[in-house]
Design a protein around this motif. Sequence first.
Motif, PDB file in Angstrom:
ATOM      1  N   ILE A  90       0.834  -1.198   0.000  1.00 32.75           N
ATOM      2  CA  ILE A  90       0.000   0.000   0.000  1.00 32.75           C
ATOM      3  C   ILE A  90       0.868   1.246   0.000  1.00 32.75           C
ATOM      4  CG2 ILE A  90      -1.675   1.324   1.346  1.00 32.75           C
ATOM      5  CD1 ILE A  90      -3.144  -1.084   1.905  1.00 32.75           C
ATOM      6  N   ALA A  91       1.939   1.230   0.803  1.00 34.24           N
ATOM      7  CA  ALA A  91       2.820   2.399   0.838  1.00 34.24           C
ATOM      8  C   ALA A  91       3.439   2.637  -0.537  1.00 34.24           C
ATOM      9  CB  ALA A  91       3.910   2.193   1.889  1.00 34.24           C
ATOM     10  N   ILE A  92       3.914   1.548  -1.173  1.00 34.27           N
ATOM     11  CA  ILE A  92       4.524   1.708  -2.495  1.00 34.27           C
ATOM     12  C   ILE A  92       3.490   2.240  -3.481  1.00 34.27           C
ATOM     13  CG2 ILE A  92       5.796   0.549  -4.333  1.00 34.27           C
ATOM     14  CD1 ILE A  92       6.701  -1.522  -2.303  1.00 34.27           C
ATOM     15  N   ALA A  93       2.257   1.710  -3.394  1.00 33.40           N
ATOM     16  CA  ALA A  93       1.205   2.171  -4.307  1.00 33.40           C
ATOM     17  C   ALA A  93       0.873   3.641  -4.050  1.00 33.40           C
ATOM     18  CB  ALA A  93      -0.040   1.306  -4.147  1.00 33.40           C
ATOM     19  N   PHE A  94       0.841   4.045  -2.782  1.00 36.59           N
ATOM     20  CA  PHE A  94       0.628   5.465  -2.472  1.00 36.59           C
ATOM     21  C   PHE A  94       1.695   6.308  -3.155  1.00 36.59           C
ATOM     22  CE2 PHE A  94      -1.791   4.727   1.742  1.00 36.59           C
ATOM     23  CZ  PHE A  94      -3.002   4.974   1.114  1.00 36.59           C
ATOM     24  N   GLY A  95       2.927   5.843  -3.074  1.00 34.49           N
ATOM     25  CA  GLY A  95       4.026   6.574  -3.705  1.00 34.49           C
ATOM     26  C   GLY A  95       3.871   6.635  -5.213  1.00 34.49           C
ATOM     27  N   HIS A  96       3.550   5.495  -5.822  1.00 35.84           N
ATOM     28  CA  HIS A  96       3.398   5.470  -7.271  1.00 35.84           C
ATOM     29  C   HIS A  96       2.260   6.365  -7.732  1.00 35.84           C
ATOM     30  CE1 HIS A  96       5.559   1.342  -7.913  1.00 35.84           C
ATOM     31  NE2 HIS A  96       6.342   2.284  -7.405  1.00 35.84           N
ATOM     32  N   THR A  97       1.223   6.468  -6.891  1.00 36.54           N
ATOM     33  CA  THR A  97       0.073   7.285  -7.279  1.00 36.54           C
ATOM     34  C   THR A  97       0.471   8.752  -7.454  1.00 36.54           C
ATOM     35  OG1 THR A  97      -1.328   5.753  -6.087  1.00 36.54           O
ATOM     36  CG2 THR A  97      -2.299   7.865  -6.658  1.00 36.54           C
ATOM     37  N   VAL A  98       1.486   9.191  -6.682  1.00 37.52           N
ATOM     38  CA  VAL A  98       1.950  10.571  -6.845  1.00 37.52           C
ATOM     39  C   VAL A  98       2.403  10.798  -8.294  1.00 37.52           C
ATOM     40  CG1 VAL A  98       3.692  12.249  -6.112  1.00 37.52           C
ATOM     41  CG2 VAL A  98       2.615  10.771  -4.430  1.00 37.52           C
ATOM     42  N   LEU A  99       3.045   9.777  -8.885  1.00 36.09           N
ATOM     43  CA  LEU A  99       3.516   9.917 -10.264  1.00 36.09           C
ATOM     44  C   LEU A  99       2.444   9.590 -11.288  1.00 36.09           C
ATOM     45  CD1 LEU A  99       7.055   8.284 -10.076  1.00 36.09           C
ATOM     46  CD2 LEU A  99       6.447  10.690  -9.928  1.00 36.09           C
ATOM     47  N   ALA A 100       1.552   8.657 -10.948  1.00 38.46           N
ATOM     48  CA  ALA A 100       0.572   8.195 -11.932  1.00 38.46           C
ATOM     49  C   ALA A 100      -0.628   9.142 -12.031  1.00 38.46           C
ATOM     50  CB  ALA A 100       0.097   6.786 -11.589  1.00 38.46           C
ATOM     51  N   SER A 101      -0.998   9.777 -10.903  1.00 38.68           N
ATOM     52  CA  SER A 101      -2.221  10.587 -10.948  1.00 38.68           C
ATOM     53  C   SER A 101      -2.124  11.796 -11.893  1.00 38.68           C
ATOM     54  CB  SER A 101      -2.643  11.009  -9.543  1.00 38.68           C
ATOM     55  OG  SER A 101      -1.604  11.687  -8.898  1.00 38.68           O
ATOM     56  N   PRO A 102      -0.970  12.475 -12.024  1.00 38.69           N
ATOM     57  CA  PRO A 102      -0.933  13.579 -12.990  1.00 38.69           C
ATOM     58  C   PRO A 102      -1.277  13.116 -14.407  1.00 38.69           C
ATOM     59  CG  PRO A 102       1.051  13.595 -11.671  1.00 38.69           C
ATOM     60  CD  PRO A 102       0.321  12.355 -11.316  1.00 38.69           C
ATOM     61  N   ILE A 103      -0.782  11.928 -14.756  1.00 40.29           N
ATOM     62  CA  ILE A 103      -1.038  11.420 -16.101  1.00 40.29           C
ATOM     63  C   ILE A 103      -2.520  11.118 -16.259  1.00 40.29           C
ATOM     64  CG2 ILE A 103      -0.491   9.536 -17.683  1.00 40.29           C
ATOM     65  CD1 ILE A 103       2.275   9.434 -16.288  1.00 40.29           C
ATOM     66  N   ALA A 104      -3.101  10.476 -15.218  1.00 40.60           N
ATOM     67  CA  ALA A 104      -4.534  10.180 -15.267  1.00 40.60           C
ATOM     68  C   ALA A 104      -5.339  11.477 -15.379  1.00 40.60           C
ATOM     69  CB  ALA A 104      -4.946   9.394 -14.020  1.00 40.60           C
TER      70      ALA A 104
END
Lengths: 288, 306
Positions: free
Chosen positions: A138-152
Amino acid sequence: MIELRATLAGRIALAVLSTLILLFLAMPIIVIVVTSFGKDAFGSFPPEAWTLGWYEQLFADGSKWPAALSLSVLVASLTTVFSLVLGITAATALVRSDLPLRSAVYGLVLAPLVIPQVVIALGLFLLFEPAAMLGSPIAIAFGHTVLASPIAVMILMATLKGIDERLEDAAASMGASRLTVWRRITFPLAAPGMIAAAIFSFITSFDEFFISQFLSSVDTVTLPVQVFNVLQYNVDPSVTAVSAILIAVAVVALALVVAVRRLGGPGKQAGLLPTESAVSLPAGSETR
Amino acid sequence: MAVLAPASRPAAPVPRRKRQARLLSDRRTRFGLLNAAPVVLYLLILFVYPIFSTLMLSLKDQAGGFTLHWYADAFRGANLEILLTTLRISAETSLISLVVGFVLASAICRLKPLWAGLAMLVVVVPHFISALVRTYGWIILLGDNGVVNNALTDSRFPGAPFQLLYNEIGVVIGTTAVMLPYTVLLLYAVMKGIDRRLLAAAASMGAGKITIFRRVYVPLVAPGLVNAGVLCFILCLGYYLTPALMGGEKQTMVASLIDEQVMKQNQWNGASALGIILLLFTFAGLILLRLLKSAGEAYRNRGTAS
């Protein structure tokens, strides 16, 4: 550029040069895919004999690859869900409402794309380490979301802009509630864009290295981190097979995006290349 | 649902303050705030706050007091060298990506749609394939017994085999390959938007090819070149994978240094200071970009006014 059209020799020179550049971009990928099927992993190219051995080795007993692969898939799926939720709400706010400080919000949303990833990773470590969450998917996914959400957000904003707002207004004027308008009108029209956003979030997370590196623990390692460790410390030819799988995942995902866009709908307007707007970010984030 | 009707939105520009006062009571505004809240909160907690705590950590000494020691440390000795190496490799990479990207983008602009589409595919698909994987591809290609060296030796190229890995050549080749799609896409977008009639007009006034290229085409593409160059530079500054895997000792970049300080030396304060320096360089780049952009606009406006 008719006016600049040079002599035949000039045109041939340009053609040769640009073919070489395209080859420069494609070569590393071609080499990996071919080598992964070659008997002698680092020998002659093209290989003299072919084998599927490296792929079999991935799933041999004691192999660390299956665990890394399943962790990556889990993290990427979580990231996809998180960034879709954030992306849909944020895009709605940015496109379909009168948001105060709109450009500040837009700048904040896109900022993670230009901030050095090592800084984001460092900060996230400082956040999760005291919480004893290192190694947690979950922590790693939270981190990845910081990078993925701008694209989304970018893809979904393009999608929403492509949907005629009058359709929503018409439904509303017929007495549909806001939720009904969203469920019956906006959602079906935006579905292709949402699928594209989901796919791009998934690949972003699946390929992400730095944040995973900082947030993983000894026994929870994502696929890219595992690949990196192997490349850095010992040479294991089965890495070519893993790399080929990573290439296949990216190509399939891109093909899916193209197929979804073909399906039509306003998803067509959603950029195939979120990075195109990402790299022109400074132009769009003037107000920061 | 009157609020959804276009008529409820102000058609003419209303004075800013008045408009904001009215907006806050508007349902569309509340709807926007509600929808913007998740992403803003998320990024404040998982993006802004972590960077802020990195900043705080970089300003603390072991006892917890305020110090600039870590910054002084970053600009001394081996660390300073690594900083300069990072700037040098980023500059080399951006320059080469710009030149190569310029050639490719202008070539794609001249192609027929089908071929242009295929060429763009070759640019875009690698971009979405993990940089780690592409770097590995380059390691296979450039090794002492790699594809490139074998081909060169077989064709009896003088001096072959070359040392192409674990030195600056390797790092620049690998990093350029990662950055190139960005520059090509940016430059292609700018070049596609250029009004070809301007070039034709220049030609009809008797300008030669070189003059047209120098006086008309390049100035029109210049904003794109600046944009692509600065962005490429910024992205290189914090880049880690390719230099770490394809470089030697002399190609250590700041991101590798941070990684080493954290993972091997447990030196969090120093790593934080380096991270903040990287961040400041990035901001400097973005501000430079903005200044250049407004300077360019001012210059163009003056041109049309006279």
